[in-house]
Structures are given as C-alpha cells and as structure tokens.
Design a protein around this motif. Sequence first.
Motif, short mmCIF file in Angstrom:
data_model
loop_
_atom_site.label_atom_id
_atom_site.label_comp_id
_atom_site.label_asym_id
_atom_site.label_seq_id
_atom_site.Cartn_x
_atom_site.Cartn_y
_atom_site.Cartn_z
N UNK A 56 38.50 50.11 44.83
CA UNK A 56 37.96 49.73 43.29
C UNK A 56 36.79 48.48 43.41
N UNK A 57 36.20 48.26 44.51
CA UNK A 57 35.01 47.27 44.60
C UNK A 57 33.81 48.00 45.08
N UNK A 58 33.69 49.38 44.88
CA UNK A 58 32.54 50.04 45.38
C UNK A 58 31.20 49.73 44.55
N UNK A 59 31.31 49.17 43.16
CA UNK A 59 30.31 48.93 42.43
C UNK A 59 30.43 47.38 42.13
N UNK A 60 31.20 46.74 42.68
CA UNK A 60 31.22 45.19 42.65
C UNK A 60 29.98 44.65 43.41
N UNK A 61 28.93 43.87 42.82
CA UNK A 61 27.78 43.29 43.72
C UNK A 61 28.07 42.64 44.81
N UNK A 62 27.37 43.09 46.05
CA UNK A 62 27.56 42.25 47.15
C UNK A 62 27.90 40.81 47.37
N UNK A 63 27.12 40.27 46.51
CA UNK A 63 27.05 38.56 46.36
C UNK A 63 28.50 38.09 46.04
N UNK A 64 29.27 39.09 45.42
CA UNK A 64 30.95 38.91 45.28
C UNK A 64 31.76 39.46 46.02
N UNK A 103 28.39 44.39 36.18
CA UNK A 103 27.06 43.76 37.13
C UNK A 103 25.85 43.57 36.19
N UNK A 104 25.92 44.36 34.99
CA UNK A 104 24.71 44.53 34.07
C UNK A 104 24.46 43.53 33.12
N UNK A 105 25.70 42.50 33.05
CA UNK A 105 25.85 41.57 31.97
C UNK A 105 25.18 39.97 32.36
N UNK A 106 25.36 39.23 31.75
CA UNK A 106 24.68 37.93 31.93
C UNK A 106 25.45 37.39 33.46
N UNK A 107 24.88 36.96 34.27
CA UNK A 107 25.26 36.30 35.62
C UNK A 107 26.52 35.32 35.47
N UNK A 108 26.69 34.62 34.15
CA UNK A 108 27.86 33.88 33.98
C UNK A 108 28.95 34.65 33.62
N UNK A 109 28.63 35.65 33.02
CA UNK A 109 30.04 36.62 32.59
C UNK A 109 30.59 37.20 33.92
N UNK A 111 30.44 35.88 36.98
CA UNK A 111 30.97 34.70 37.66
C UNK A 111 32.38 34.41 37.03
N UNK A 112 32.56 34.55 35.88
CA UNK A 112 33.82 34.44 35.11
C UNK A 112 34.80 35.59 35.59
N UNK A 113 34.28 36.76 35.95
CA UNK A 113 35.02 38.03 36.25
C UNK A 113 35.17 37.87 37.69
N UNK A 117 37.11 36.33 43.22
CA UNK A 117 37.29 37.22 44.09
C UNK A 117 37.04 38.70 43.56
N UNK A 118 36.74 39.70 44.27
CA UNK A 118 36.30 40.99 43.81
C UNK A 118 37.21 41.89 43.48
N UNK A 119 38.67 41.45 43.79
CA UNK A 119 39.71 42.55 43.32
C UNK A 119 40.11 42.21 41.89
N UNK A 120 39.39 42.90 40.98
CA UNK A 120 39.54 42.60 39.60
C UNK A 120 39.31 43.87 38.94
#
Length: 396
Positions: A56-64, A103-109, A111-113, A117-120
């Motif tokens: 479920x993390x294949x499209x989560x940005x690498x920085x997370x 990943x296309x939304x505001x960087x603050x959003x 960070x919230x998600x 951790x990436x498991x969301x």
Amino acid sequence: MSGLQMNYAPIRSRQGELVEAAESLGDVLKARACDAELNRRLSPETMADLFANGLLGYFVPARFGGSELDWGAQIHIGRALAHHCGSTAWIGGVVGSHALYIGRMDPRAQDDVWGAGANVLVSTGSVMRDVTVETLAGGYRLSGRWSFCSGVDHASWALLRASPSGDHRQSYFLIPRADFAIEDDWFVSSMSGSGSKSVLVKDVFIPDYRVLSMADMMAPSPPGAQANAHYLYSGSFRPFSGSNLMGPILGGAEAVLFEFERMMATGEGGVDASDVQWQLTYAEAAAEISAAEQLINLMIRTQTRYGSVGLPIPKAERIAVVRDRTYAARLCLNGATRLVTGLSADSVLKDAPIQRMFRDLQGMMQQIGVNWDRNMINCAKASLDMNTDIPELNAD
C-alpha cells in the motif's frame, strides 16, 4: 550455443519485489476470501499483511518512507492480488493508489497524513448526498454523506469531493478519521469484501491547506510538486486518471481462467478436458484475456513514456488510452463469462470460488472508467473533433 554458461543475475526492481510479495500471499488471501465477502470488509490480518509487504506504499513519496514507484506499479500489484481475492486487489491496487492524490496536495497535508509513518490508507468518496460547504476564514465547514468509500473501515483519512459555496467546480477535502462516521450500508452482490461503505460528516472544519480543487489536482505543478519532484506528483495527472482499476479487472479475469484450468484438470463443474467444445471455449477465453493484457501494457507504456519526461500525451493517444482500457475490460468480462456460463449446476453455488471471482469481476465492471457506452461514444466523438463529456479528450 557453446558450452559457455550465461550466469547473469536477474535484474530486480522494487515493483517486481512487490508483485512477488503479492503472489506470495496467495494461499492466505484465498483462505480469507470467503470470510471477506461474508464480513463485507477485509480482515485486520489482511490489512496488516498488505502494509507489512509494502503493498500500500508504492505511491507514498520516498521522503516519508514510501516506494515512490512509476505509474503502472498499482496495476501490476492489483493484478497479482486479484489472482487470489478481488476485494483485496481493489484495496491494494485502487485504494492504495490514492496516495498519489495526497502527494499532489499541500506539503502540510502530506505531513498530516504520513508524518507518523507511511502505513496509512486513504479512502475516497465522490458520490455525494446532502452536501453543504460553507466558506470560512482559513478554511471550510463541511457536512454531508459520501458513498462507495472502499476500505473505509481501515482508513485513517478520507478524501471527499464537494463544491464550495458559489463554485460549481468540485474540490477535494481531506478529513481525519476522528471527523467522520461510517454508515454500515455496504450490502451488495459483488465486491463485498471491499467494504465500500458510506461516510457521514457533520459540521467539520477543514483548513485551506487540506482542500484542493479538482482542476488544480489534475493540472501540472500542483502544490505537492513543491516537495515531490516525481512526475506523478508534479505533472499533469488527468491522462492517468481512471486507469487504476485495470489491474484488478485483468487479474480477476485471470483468476477465473486459472480456476477453470484447475477444474479442467479435476473434471469439476462438468468440464471434460477431452471435449473439443470445452477446449475451444478455454482457448478463446484465454486469447481474449491475453489480448486484454497486451492492451493494458500498451496503455501503461503510453502513459509512462510521456509522463516520465513531462510531455503532454497527444490527443490521438489519449483517445486510445480510454478506448483501449474500455475494450480490454470488455475482453476480460467476455472471456470470464464464456468460461463460467457453461458450467454444471453445482458450480452455481454461491461458495464456489469461481462464482465469487466472477461476481467480483462483474462488480468491477460497473466503474465509470470502463463504462462501454460512455467511453466508446466519447472516444468516437473525440476522434471526429466533436466535444465530449471526458475532459482529457477535448483539448488538442
């Protein structure tokens, strides 16, 4: 060849590792498929397996800590999961891909998600009823009901579409789990395990940075591009939208084919492998599903060829993407139908695996992204330079 041995090590990719991981879960997913259908949701154990294997993390940005893979990863992963359970494939290949939108939304959003951790899992809702949006200083107040929120029982966030007051255009509103309720209304004939229930929101404030118009979400250089340079977060997304479901559809048809092959070997369902008519039925269905695979792979190559270098997809090829994915889905359904409809009466029983596979495939076919009449008519109009109901087909 000479006696020289060619011992090149195979080139491994992260995508390949994830597809292998999906296939490795086959026995446990098949064992849980009936319960997922009966319980109308995936089990916590299945969700834990998906997260633990990075599925479920294949499209989560690498920085997370995500894999940040190229377009098509979700289709290959969804296809592999569908060999074992259609509902799991839907969560893995479709709902998991919603990370792209975050990943296309505001960087603050972002960070919230993903800050913890990436498991969301992020569930989405676009079919709305009784929705109201009030514009306030610094954000919006939202109320309403959204249906078909797949995987919402396991989601930490919901991404819901609505139109702000005085604006007919839709926007995406990102809402944490604490701010919405789940309505247990998912009683369906197929894809029961996807748990696509409704969510209820009442007078919830959403800050500006967690809201993004659909136009900006789809356009080049959305807010998320500030932090994520990969083309899937920074380039135009409209030509990619609507193709996620092709993995579960192709894999679902292949699941029916593989189960039919097993039945041919055992003689179940009245299938006689020595009968010429069954041989013809099997061969034609296999050809249809194989042809669908080729069209889907061509679609992925077209999308990634242009997207990876930041070039717009020419109109003729955008038309081909919509047309070919719709036709590929029709081929998958035709092939599976050919195999299932001739089986003996005992194979009609609800708990027969091939029937669940077929039901799930039929449910997937209800999606607008592969709706035959809508897509084929609009592709014809676009080819004739007529205006269409599909935005990405109109511009030259």
